[in-house]
Enzyme design. Sequence first.
Site, PDB file in Angstrom:
ATOM      1  CG  ASP A  44      33.760  34.430  38.203  1.00  0.00           C
ATOM      2  OD1 ASP A  44      33.233  35.513  37.885  1.00  0.00           O
ATOM      3  OD2 ASP A  44      34.856  34.364  38.784  1.00  0.00           O
ATOM      4  CD  GLU A  50      35.938  40.176  39.697  1.00  0.00           C
ATOM      5  OE1 GLU A  50      36.815  40.983  40.047  1.00  0.00           O
ATOM      6  OE2 GLU A  50      35.311  39.489  40.522  1.00  0.00           O
ATOM      7  CD  GLU A  51      34.436  36.763  42.950  1.00  0.00           C
ATOM      8  OE1 GLU A  51      35.402  37.153  43.615  1.00  0.00           O
ATOM      9  OE2 GLU A  51      33.288  37.238  43.056  1.00  0.00           O
ATOM     10  NE  ARG A  65      36.094  58.235  46.327  1.00  0.00           N
ATOM     11  CZ  ARG A  65      35.828  59.110  47.289  1.00  0.00           C
ATOM     12  NH1 ARG A  65      34.624  59.133  47.822  1.00  0.00           N
ATOM     13  NH2 ARG A  65      36.749  59.932  47.718  1.00  0.00           N
ATOM     14  CG  HIS A 117      32.795  37.396  48.155  1.00  0.00           C
ATOM     15  ND1 HIS A 117      34.157  37.220  47.983  1.00  0.00           N
ATOM     16  CD2 HIS A 117      32.336  37.860  46.974  1.00  0.00           C
ATOM     17  CE1 HIS A 117      34.493  37.593  46.744  1.00  0.00           C
ATOM     18  NE2 HIS A 117      33.400  37.990  46.120  1.00  0.00           N
TER      19      HIS A 117
HETATM   20 ZN   LIG Z   1      33.321  38.883  44.288  1.00  0.00          ZN
HETATM   21 ZN   LIG Z   2      32.028  40.431  41.940  1.00  0.00          ZN
END
Ligand SMILES: [Zn+2]
Ligand SMILES: [Zn+2]
Length: 434
Positions: A103, A169-170, A214, A403
């Site tokens: 997305d 996902e957002e 990580r 973003h």
């Molecule tokens: Zn994002």
């Molecule tokens: Zn993302």
Amino acid sequence: MKKINLSYALLLLLSAAAIAQDAKNDLDEAFAAIEPKVIAWRRDIHQHPELSNREFRTAAKVAEHLRNLGFDKVETGVAHTGVVGTLIGGKPGPVIALRADMDGLPVLERTGEPFASQARGEYNGQDVPVMHACGHDTHVAMLMGAAEVLATHRDRLAGTVKFIFQPAEEGPPAGENGGAIMMIEEGVLDAPAAPEAILGLHAWPGDSGTLMYRSGSFMAAADGLQINVVGRQTHGSSPWLGVDPIYVAAQIAIALQGIPSRHLDITRGPAVITIGSIHGGIRGNIIPDEVEMLGTIRTFDTGVREVLHAKLRKTVQAIAEANGATATVSIEGYAPVTGNHPELLRQMMPTLKWAAGDSQVIEGNLITGAEDYSFYQERIPGLFLMLGVSDPNIPVSDRPSNHSPMFNADEDALIVGVRTLVGFALDYAGATTP
Ligand SMILES: [Zn+2]
Ligand SMILES: [Zn+2]
């Protein structure tokens, strides 16, 4: 005789290791051939971004590609627009999953690229510009590339690979479900092909071509917070005749910041509480009935997260009660902690170094952003790696973040992502066998 046998066994072992090594090294031609295709797909997807749960064009492109590659199974419409492709290797082995999110975001692109987006969409009833400002265009293109390399070399693949192209996902639009949690509800991790491990990559403004990891917790758990404080409305000149919810909300906003510093075991990871919106009242001489506070909570440890939630509820209730007000607290989980399964990371480290180069695999700091990839990791061990996509000559402080309307990807990094996905699929069975 014994000696000869030993030498012979050693020779066999060495040549087996060499063959295993060669098995990937002779894919160099395949990677060279796929690179321009991945870049072209990325530009096309970048130019046609789609908002969460509206990834129709992207999903159709992906599904057509997987079908053309002769995948054993291609499921569409999973969790609205998701595509799940199953590729069975030429040799028996475990099932693993590779995931890309699809997305875009309601952002007006300002990269100035010839393939910059001019797309628009509807977000919560508003007409908005749409941009791949989080780099999910690169994720889709890289996974399509890995699908092609693995499908054309499936003879050397031991086991089955599930390619998860995930929507939203957002976060889905208001009033809708979606994302990783819905993919899981719709069975993406279930039998008959239940993956035992998963890999995801995310574009990130690190040096181009680096893989940042990580061990253990990496990205934060995120929870949405809403607090409603109810007092009793009265004239602004005579507060003793009512209950002032603004005064109570102010005390709550201050007191919440004492929770991370005074009540949480910070040796188990940091925590953030932010109140980002506070609304109440309509004019200066009226004490209103109610104040609404909205915020976000970030943590890196399940235990810390639970203690924080409990302490937050208690603090809000106690302050409201002491002032004669009432308060309701609602905490809505967005995502648990995303990270890297320590043992799986250790086992796959040689593969990551093969994919990116020894010095290009680097340990990173904690990231207070969150990912719904964490829902897969609640079920099965996984790796989540940040793929650097920024020109190393640009100072870190000048690089646009995810973003941002300027977020962009150095396309030289994409082949490193493809190599990482392919390497994980080819090496997993051997690397994790005791
Ligand atoms: Zn994002
Ligand atoms: Zn993302």
